[in-house]
Design an enzyme around this catalytic site. Structure first.
Site, PDB file in Angstrom:
ATOM      1  N   GLU A 115       0.834  -1.207   0.000  1.00 32.56           N
ATOM      2  CA  GLU A 115       0.000   0.000   0.000  1.00 32.56           C
ATOM      3  C   GLU A 115       0.865   1.252   0.000  1.00 32.56           C
ATOM      4  O   GLU A 115       1.497   1.594   1.004  1.00 32.56           O
ATOM      5  CB  GLU A 115      -0.946   0.001   1.203  1.00 32.56           C
ATOM      6  CG  GLU A 115      -1.956  -1.130   1.173  1.00 32.56           C
ATOM      7  CD  GLU A 115      -2.863  -1.075  -0.047  1.00 32.56           C
ATOM      8  OE1 GLU A 115      -3.196   0.037  -0.506  1.00 32.56           O
ATOM      9  OE2 GLU A 115      -3.249  -2.144  -0.537  1.00 32.56           O
ATOM     10  N   GLU A 157      -6.201   4.121   7.362  1.00 31.20           N
ATOM     11  CA  GLU A 157      -5.674   3.801   6.027  1.00 31.20           C
ATOM     12  C   GLU A 157      -5.639   2.288   5.822  1.00 31.20           C
ATOM     13  O   GLU A 157      -5.976   1.787   4.727  1.00 31.20           O
ATOM     14  CB  GLU A 157      -4.275   4.390   5.858  1.00 31.20           C
ATOM     15  CG  GLU A 157      -3.738   4.317   4.457  1.00 31.20           C
ATOM     16  CD  GLU A 157      -4.502   5.192   3.489  1.00 31.20           C
ATOM     17  OE1 GLU A 157      -5.062   4.620   2.520  1.00 31.20           O
ATOM     18  OE2 GLU A 157      -4.537   6.409   3.681  1.00 31.20           O
ATOM     19  N   GLU A 173     -10.776  -2.190   0.317  1.00 34.04           N
ATOM     20  CA  GLU A 173     -10.437  -2.231  -1.105  1.00 34.04           C
ATOM     21  C   GLU A 173      -9.967  -3.621  -1.522  1.00 34.04           C
ATOM     22  O   GLU A 173     -10.323  -4.102  -2.604  1.00 34.04           O
ATOM     23  CB  GLU A 173      -9.363  -1.192  -1.416  1.00 34.04           C
ATOM     24  CG  GLU A 173      -9.883   0.227  -1.341  1.00 34.04           C
ATOM     25  CD  GLU A 173      -8.819   1.265  -1.648  1.00 34.04           C
ATOM     26  OE1 GLU A 173      -7.636   0.898  -1.819  1.00 34.04           O
ATOM     27  OE2 GLU A 173      -9.181   2.447  -1.727  1.00 34.04           O
TER      28      GLU A 173
END
Length: 149
Positions: free
Chosen positions: A39, A80, A87
């Protein structure tokens, strides 16, 4: 749920004890590794938060102000990671465009933004309080002297 699936699910559940704690720690470490490795946003935040944490430790402010300045950092990173988890699950199910999948991803992004907004507000409030109290006067004088040379 049929009995076979229920038994399988129960067999996979943690039973408690020290082994459960050890496994939880291992899963946490794996989560941090995966977030850092996969990420980009998590890496950016870590590369921003580490120097900011050093700066906070050096600031001439009280311990409570330092704690307030540090508090948003792991919360933003946590939001996050939750966004990245949403996602990943959405993308694992299907990469096709689906309105509900887009909405889920947008909600995650908005949650990260809200956490960042709280972080900015906390930083502005704490720094303003300390500027008004004169805690940065010595730093300002040193900077004026440095740039005057």
């Amino acid at each position: 749920m049929n009995e076979e699936k229920k038994d399988f699910a129960l067999s996979r559940k943690s039973k408690g004890g020290l082994m459960r704690l050890w496994n939880a720690f291992r899963y946490t470490c794996a989560g941090f590794r995966a977030a850092f490795r996969h990420e980009h946003a998590c890496r950016q935040e870590i590369f921003l938060f580490v120097p900011l944490a050093v700066v906070v430790c050096l600031l001439p402010v009280d311990v409570f102000s330092k704690a307030l300045l540090l508090l948003p950092m792991p919360l933003i990173l946590g939001f996050e990671m939750l966004n990245s988890a949403v996602e990943a699950v959405v993308d694992d199910i299907s990469l096709d465009y689906r309105e509900l999948a887009k909405r889920a991803k947008d909600f995650g992004s908005a949650a990260v933004f809200c956490a960042m907004l709280v972080g900015v507000l906390v930083w502005v409030a704490v720094i303003h309080k300390n500027v008004v109290a004169g805690n940065f006067d010595a730093w300002a004088a040193a900077l004026r002297g440095f740039f005057a040379k």
